[in-house]
Design a protein around this motif. Structure first.
Motif, PDB file in Angstrom:
ATOM      1  N   LYS A 109     -27.304 -12.130  -0.476  1.00 54.21           N
ATOM      2  CA  LYS A 109     -27.183 -11.175  -1.262  1.00 54.21           C
ATOM      3  C   LYS A 109     -25.860 -10.518  -1.790  1.00 54.21           C
ATOM      4  CE  LYS A 109     -31.644  -9.633   0.483  1.00 54.21           C
ATOM      5  NZ  LYS A 109     -32.172  -8.546   1.137  1.00 54.21           N
ATOM      6  N   PRO A 110     -25.839 -10.149  -3.090  1.00 54.87           N
ATOM      7  CA  PRO A 110     -24.503  -9.566  -3.399  1.00 54.87           C
ATOM      8  C   PRO A 110     -24.063  -8.286  -2.337  1.00 54.87           C
ATOM      9  CG  PRO A 110     -26.033  -9.429  -4.939  1.00 54.87           C
ATOM     10  CD  PRO A 110     -26.663  -9.977  -3.917  1.00 54.87           C
ATOM     11  N   THR A 111     -23.009  -7.883  -2.270  1.00 53.96           N
ATOM     12  CA  THR A 111     -22.486  -7.005  -1.427  1.00 53.96           C
ATOM     13  C   THR A 111     -22.997  -5.492  -2.065  1.00 53.96           C
ATOM     14  OG1 THR A 111     -20.282  -6.714  -2.203  1.00 53.96           O
ATOM     15  CG2 THR A 111     -20.765  -8.172   0.014  1.00 53.96           C
ATOM     16  N   TYR A 112     -23.011  -4.604  -1.417  1.00 53.36           N
ATOM     17  CA  TYR A 112     -23.146  -3.362  -2.094  1.00 53.36           C
ATOM     18  C   TYR A 112     -22.093  -2.858  -3.112  1.00 53.36           C
ATOM     19  CZ  TYR A 112     -23.816   1.832  -2.646  1.00 53.36           C
ATOM     20  OH  TYR A 112     -24.039   3.171  -3.070  1.00 53.36           O
ATOM     21  N   GLY A 113     -20.889  -2.988  -2.646  1.00 53.63           N
ATOM     22  CA  GLY A 113     -19.843  -3.001  -3.795  1.00 53.63           C
ATOM     23  C   GLY A 113     -19.885  -3.668  -4.937  1.00 53.63           C
ATOM     24  N   ALA A 114     -20.228  -4.903  -4.693  1.00 52.45           N
ATOM     25  CA  ALA A 114     -20.480  -5.777  -5.760  1.00 52.45           C
ATOM     26  C   ALA A 114     -21.536  -5.331  -6.760  1.00 52.45           C
ATOM     27  CB  ALA A 114     -20.486  -7.156  -5.360  1.00 52.45           C
ATOM     28  N   GLN A 115     -22.645  -4.804  -6.090  1.00 48.46           N
ATOM     29  CA  GLN A 115     -23.669  -4.226  -7.034  1.00 48.46           C
ATOM     30  C   GLN A 115     -22.937  -3.024  -7.734  1.00 48.46           C
ATOM     31  OE1 GLN A 115     -27.060  -3.352  -4.465  1.00 48.46           O
ATOM     32  NE2 GLN A 115     -27.476  -5.609  -4.257  1.00 48.46           N
ATOM     33  N   GLN A 116     -22.453  -2.255  -7.127  1.00 52.27           N
ATOM     34  CA  GLN A 116     -21.964  -1.110  -7.728  1.00 52.27           C
ATOM     35  C   GLN A 116     -20.941  -1.160  -8.868  1.00 52.27           C
ATOM     36  OE1 GLN A 116     -23.074   2.020  -7.071  1.00 52.27           O
ATOM     37  NE2 GLN A 116     -24.587   0.599  -5.784  1.00 52.27           N
ATOM     38  N   ARG A 117     -19.988  -2.152  -8.801  1.00 54.56           N
ATOM     39  CA  ARG A 117     -19.003  -2.628  -9.597  1.00 54.56           C
ATOM     40  C   ARG A 117     -19.760  -3.354 -10.839  1.00 54.56           C
ATOM     41  NH1 ARG A 117     -16.178  -4.427  -5.112  1.00 54.56           N
ATOM     42  NH2 ARG A 117     -17.081  -6.367  -5.436  1.00 54.56           N
ATOM     43  N   ARG A 118     -20.895  -4.177 -10.596  1.00 53.06           N
ATOM     44  CA  ARG A 118     -21.650  -4.732 -11.833  1.00 53.06           C
ATOM     45  C   ARG A 118     -22.318  -3.614 -12.669  1.00 53.06           C
ATOM     46  NH1 ARG A 118     -26.906  -6.322 -13.085  1.00 53.06           N
ATOM     47  NH2 ARG A 118     -27.790  -5.405 -10.974  1.00 53.06           N
ATOM     48  N   LEU A 119     -22.998  -2.553 -11.997  1.00 53.64           N
ATOM     49  CA  LEU A 119     -23.608  -1.457 -12.755  1.00 53.64           C
ATOM     50  C   LEU A 119     -22.634  -0.496 -13.459  1.00 53.64           C
ATOM     51  CD1 LEU A 119     -26.253  -0.537  -9.960  1.00 53.64           C
ATOM     52  CD2 LEU A 119     -26.702  -1.762 -12.163  1.00 53.64           C
ATOM     53  N   ALA A 120     -21.470  -0.374 -12.769  1.00 53.73           N
ATOM     54  CA  ALA A 120     -20.478   0.421 -13.506  1.00 53.73           C
ATOM     55  C   ALA A 120     -19.839  -0.318 -14.681  1.00 53.73           C
ATOM     56  CB  ALA A 120     -19.195   0.515 -12.375  1.00 53.73           C
ATOM     57  N   GLY A 121     -19.590  -1.686 -14.573  1.00 56.30           N
ATOM     58  CA  GLY A 121     -19.373  -2.270 -15.895  1.00 56.30           C
ATOM     59  C   GLY A 121     -20.338  -2.454 -17.174  1.00 56.30           C
ATOM     60  N   LYS A 122     -21.831  -2.299 -16.484  1.00 59.55           N
ATOM     61  CA  LYS A 122     -22.745  -2.274 -17.591  1.00 59.55           C
ATOM     62  C   LYS A 122     -22.776  -1.052 -18.321  1.00 59.55           C
ATOM     63  CE  LYS A 122     -26.952  -4.081 -16.422  1.00 59.55           C
ATOM     64  NZ  LYS A 122     -27.114  -5.218 -17.283  1.00 59.55           N
ATOM     65  N   SER A 123     -22.584  -0.073 -17.279  1.00 61.34           N
ATOM     66  CA  SER A 123     -22.888   1.437 -17.856  1.00 61.34           C
ATOM     67  C   SER A 123     -21.546   1.430 -19.086  1.00 61.34           C
ATOM     68  CB  SER A 123     -22.909   2.627 -17.037  1.00 61.34           C
ATOM     69  OG  SER A 123     -21.861   2.559 -16.074  1.00 61.34           O
ATOM     70  N   GLN A 124     -20.377   1.111 -18.798  1.00 60.03           N
ATOM     71  CA  GLN A 124     -19.283   1.253 -19.484  1.00 60.03           C
ATOM     72  C   GLN A 124     -19.314   0.315 -20.741  1.00 60.03           C
ATOM     73  OE1 GLN A 124     -15.894   2.829 -18.640  1.00 60.03           O
ATOM     74  NE2 GLN A 124     -15.558   2.074 -20.864  1.00 60.03           N
ATOM     75  N   ARG A 125     -20.033  -0.637 -20.683  1.00 61.69           N
ATOM     76  CA  ARG A 125     -20.237  -1.348 -21.897  1.00 61.69           C
ATOM     77  C   ARG A 125     -21.038  -0.774 -22.906  1.00 61.69           C
ATOM     78  NH1 ARG A 125     -18.188  -4.932 -25.020  1.00 61.69           N
ATOM     79  NH2 ARG A 125     -19.255  -6.631 -25.696  1.00 61.69           N
TER      80      ARG A 125
END
Length: 139
Positions: A109-125
């Motif tokens: 499973k992806p780490t919690y931090g990796a999930q947060q970075r992915r979601l932050a990148g999506k919202s920024q985009r």
């Protein structure tokens, strides 16, 4: 880890080969001398371990026929002996490439931090794309 072969090299008795004329440039030597080598290796009739045979036959390689025969043409060198040695080396390299069983992938499973970075990148985009709308007058 050593570079020892995982499967013993293919013995010359297990292959059939014939000399043919090479293609391409080379002048009189190419036109008169049969220095190219066609090597045929029947995988199903070989002394390889069954697991290696299965992996070799499962390869999507154009050198392996429907009947399970590996066909290699060697014409790089001017002498028949060198071309035969080259064909045998290429055949052994092909067999060694499937000798080791593939490593089993264990899903993680992806780490919690990796999930947060992915979601932050999506919202920024999404915010960047939201700014691309039609420009309205400031009245």
């Amino acid at each position: 880890m050593s570079n020892a072969p995982l499967v013993r090299p293919i013995q010359p008795e297990e292959v059939e080969w014939c000399a043919v004329r090479a293609q391409g440039p080379g002048g009189q030597n190419v036109n008169k001398v049969s220095s190219a080598v066609h090597l045929r290796f029947d995988v199903r009739a070989s002394a390889l371990p069954e697991a290696v045979k299965e992996r070799l036959l499962a390869l999507h390689d154009s050198r392996i026929t429907q009947e399970g025969v590996v066909v290699i043409k060697a014409q790089q060198f001017r002498s028949q002996e060198q071309n035969l040695a080259d064909a045998m080396a290429r055949l052994n390299a092909l067999v060694q490439s499937v000798a080791a069983p593939p490593r089993v992938r264990r899903p993680t499973k992806p780490t919690y931090g990796a999930q947060q970075r992915r979601l932050a990148g999506k919202s920024q985009r999404g915010e960047t794309k939201a700014l691309r709308g039609r420009v309205r007058g400031g009245d």
